[in-house]
Design a protein around this motif. Structure first.
Motif, PDB file in Angstrom:
ATOM      1  N   ARG A 143      91.127  37.390  55.092  1.00  0.00           N
ATOM      2  CA  ARG A 143      91.335  38.775  55.524  1.00  0.00           C
ATOM      3  C   ARG A 143      92.291  39.510  54.576  1.00  0.00           C
ATOM      4  N   ASP A 181      85.956  41.767  61.250  1.00  0.00           N
ATOM      5  CA  ASP A 181      85.183  42.785  61.957  1.00  0.00           C
ATOM      6  C   ASP A 181      83.944  43.195  61.165  1.00  0.00           C
ATOM      7  N   VAL A 182      83.325  42.224  60.490  1.00  0.00           N
ATOM      8  CA  VAL A 182      82.047  42.434  59.803  1.00  0.00           C
ATOM      9  C   VAL A 182      81.196  41.179  59.983  1.00  0.00           C
ATOM     10  N   ALA A 213      84.319  36.156  61.156  1.00  0.00           N
ATOM     11  CA  ALA A 213      83.672  37.429  61.496  1.00  0.00           C
ATOM     12  C   ALA A 213      84.567  38.258  62.407  1.00  0.00           C
ATOM     13  N   THR A 251      78.401  37.535  64.090  1.00  0.00           N
ATOM     14  CA  THR A 251      78.840  38.922  64.265  1.00  0.00           C
ATOM     15  C   THR A 251      80.149  38.956  65.046  1.00  0.00           C
ATOM     16  N   LEU A 290      84.347  46.439  53.029  1.00  0.00           N
ATOM     17  CA  LEU A 290      83.361  45.365  53.151  1.00  0.00           C
ATOM     18  C   LEU A 290      82.464  45.615  54.360  1.00  0.00           C
ATOM     19  N   THR A 291      81.165  45.427  54.171  1.00  0.00           N
ATOM     20  CA  THR A 291      80.218  45.608  55.280  1.00  0.00           C
ATOM     21  C   THR A 291      79.605  44.283  55.727  1.00  0.00           C
ATOM     22  N   THR A 292      79.461  43.351  54.794  1.00  0.00           N
ATOM     23  CA  THR A 292      78.926  42.018  55.091  1.00  0.00           C
ATOM     24  C   THR A 292      79.577  41.033  54.134  1.00  0.00           C
TER      25      THR A 292
END
Length: 498
Positions: free
Chosen positions: A384, A422-423, A418, A466, A398-400
């Motif tokens: 993180r 939070d992605v 995840a 997720t 970051l999205t994924t």
């Protein structure tokens, strides 16, 4: 006749050989651990000859499992633990010293002296790296400083330096070469010219005569002898760059995180060299033949999977690494316990060599289950911090997160990852992307695959996690983690060796 491509993965704790088919599937694998040598606190060494013996054994083992010979291989690629430093005699082939491993902190005082009044960023403009015990250049200097005759021999070209890729290529083919990704981790290569830099060599004190030739990551360096006789040795990539390649992160902005001995998050920045102001490393991502080099930003974490090993080997809390998930699931949370494994100092984004590991928040309530959970959570929280640093550097959230490496088999850890990011966290079908990247680069060099688009077509998702954690819980946990990290800093004193 079916033909295959093989990859040798010379890692921090073991060596492997994996054989892949044209679809990028694993068809055979063999693996063997080697000793970790701890001569003093902060020192970590490997025996290069033991590693070479093990590499030959795993190659032989992988070929035997598939009932093939070297004639069935189109090429072999090499991926390796980066920064680990070997110096050997050119005539006899014998190492003059055990390999000094990337985790080793014996050069702490030397690094401080090299930085002088300018500090750890004094060479960053040239090599993209902060002065730290992590990198190879100071390790070479330490070896040569420990024996005057060795320095004289190195200056005369009688001693050779290499990271583990160089050592293995030399053993396989007799050529003394490295690739740009490994060279970019020495503090001795100019990131713009992709050549050894005279200013850096003079400042750090490493003779040019002992350095290997710098090549691309994907080309035929020579043909192997021995068990791989006649096979083109056609790629070399530092392990994290190999994983970037294996995850087919070929476009700027694409990135991956590898969970192994350490944890390494790389993001492709294309042909653009991006200098970091947030504790990240600017490095070479890969170079295919005569094509321009592709650069990357990297966040490096020293201790993740090796913390699980430590729990097993040093404390005896678990009997195998796989046991940690069940033990961690025996409790609902960490019981207020946080474990910051700064065994070799803090890496990204802090780069504090004088930090040491801590376990905080202990009460009489805490059990070995809570400590096991804190061990796993340490990997996620450290990741993180690196993700936050990359977002601050690039301005892109970051999205994924694409993931790979042995620890991705731990579903509790992946779910927690995840949650704290939070992605979504996505694992490919072939999670051994370090070896896959070396195989892809070798196959490209000999035409087994025509181009990188054919490699993209091989990538397939296996599993996705997720986020389930609420923002309040996430924020509270991160604040506690940050407080724990502060407790590690300034532990060693200036008069200590490491």
């Amino acid at each position: 006749m079916t033909r295959y491509v093989a990859a040798i993965d010379q890692g921090t704790t073991s060596s492997r050989c994996i054989v892949f088919d044209h679809e990028g599937n694993i068809v055979a694998v063999d693996q063997k651990e080697h000793r970790q040598i701890f001569a003093r606190p902060g020192w970590v060494e490997h025996d290069p000859e033991e590693i070479w013996t093990n590499v030959q054994a795993v190659v032989r083992g992988a070929l035997a499992k598939l009932a093939i010979t070297a004639r069935d291989l189109v090429a072999v690629g090499i991926t390796n633990q980066r920064e680990t430093t070997v110096v050997w005699n050119k005539s006899t082939g014998q190492p003059v010293h055990n390999a000094i491993v990337w985790q080793d902190t014996r050069t702490d005082r030397l690094v401080r002296d090299l930085g002088g009044s300018e500090g750890q960023d004094c060479f960053r403009d040239l090599c993209g790296l902060p002065l730290a015990t992590y990198f190879s250049g100071p390790k070479v200097r330490w070896i040569l400083d420990s024996n005057l005759e060795w320095r004289k021999s190195a200056e005369a070209g009688e001693l050779l330096f290499g990271t583990m890729d160089t050592w293995l290529i030399w053993k396989l083919t007799g050529r003394h070469v490295t690739d740009v990704t490994n060279a970019s981790r020495t503090m001795l290569m100019n990131l713009k010219t992709l050549q050894w830099d005279d200013t850096l060599l003079a400042a750090i004190g490493v003779p040019r005569a002992m350095l290997p030739e710098i090549c691309s990551s994907s080309e035929v360096y020579g043909h192997a002898t021995g068990i791989l006789k006649g096979t083109p040795v056609a790629s070399a990539l530092g392990d994290q760059q190999a994983a970037l390649f294996g995850q087919t992160c070929f476009s700027p902005g694409e990135g991956k995180n590898t969970y192994g001995t350490g944890c390494f998050l790389l993001v492709n920045t294309g042909e653009k060299l991006v200098q970091s102001n947030n504790g990240l490393l600017t490095t070479v991502g890969y170079k295919i033949g005569a094509q321009p080099a592709v650069y990357a930003l990297e966040g490096s974490i020293a201790v993740t999977g090796s913390l699980v090993q430590w729990l097993r080997d040093n404390l005896g809390v678990i009997s195998s690494a796989a046991d940690i998930e069940a033990l961690a699931r025996s409790v609902e949370d960490n019981g207020g316990c946080y474990f910051v494994p700064a065994f070799s100092g803090l890496f990204a984004p802090y780069w504090q060599s004088n930090a040491r590991g801590v376990i905080v928040g202990l009460t009489s309530y805490v059990t070995k289950g809570h400590i096991a959970r804190a061990v796993l959570e340490a990997s996620a929280w450290q990741t993180r911090e690196v993700v936050d640093a990359i977002a601050a550097e690039s301005g892109v959230a970051l999205t994924t997160l694409k993931i790979d490496g042995g620890m991705t088999a731990n579903e509790l850890l992946m779910q927690f990852q995840a949650d704290v990011l939070d992605v979504p966290v996505v694992r490919p079908v072939v999670s051994e992307t370090t070896c896959l990247g070396a195989a892809y680069a070798a196959g490209l060099a000999v035409g087994y695959w025509p181009d990188i688009e054919s490699l993209r077509a091989n990538w397939k998702k296996s599993m996705e996690w997720t986020p389930r954690m609420g923002s309040a819980e996430r924020g509270r946990g991160y604040r506690k983690w940050k407080k724990a990290v502060k407790r590690t800093m300034d532990w060693t004193d200036a008069d200590e060796e490491a």
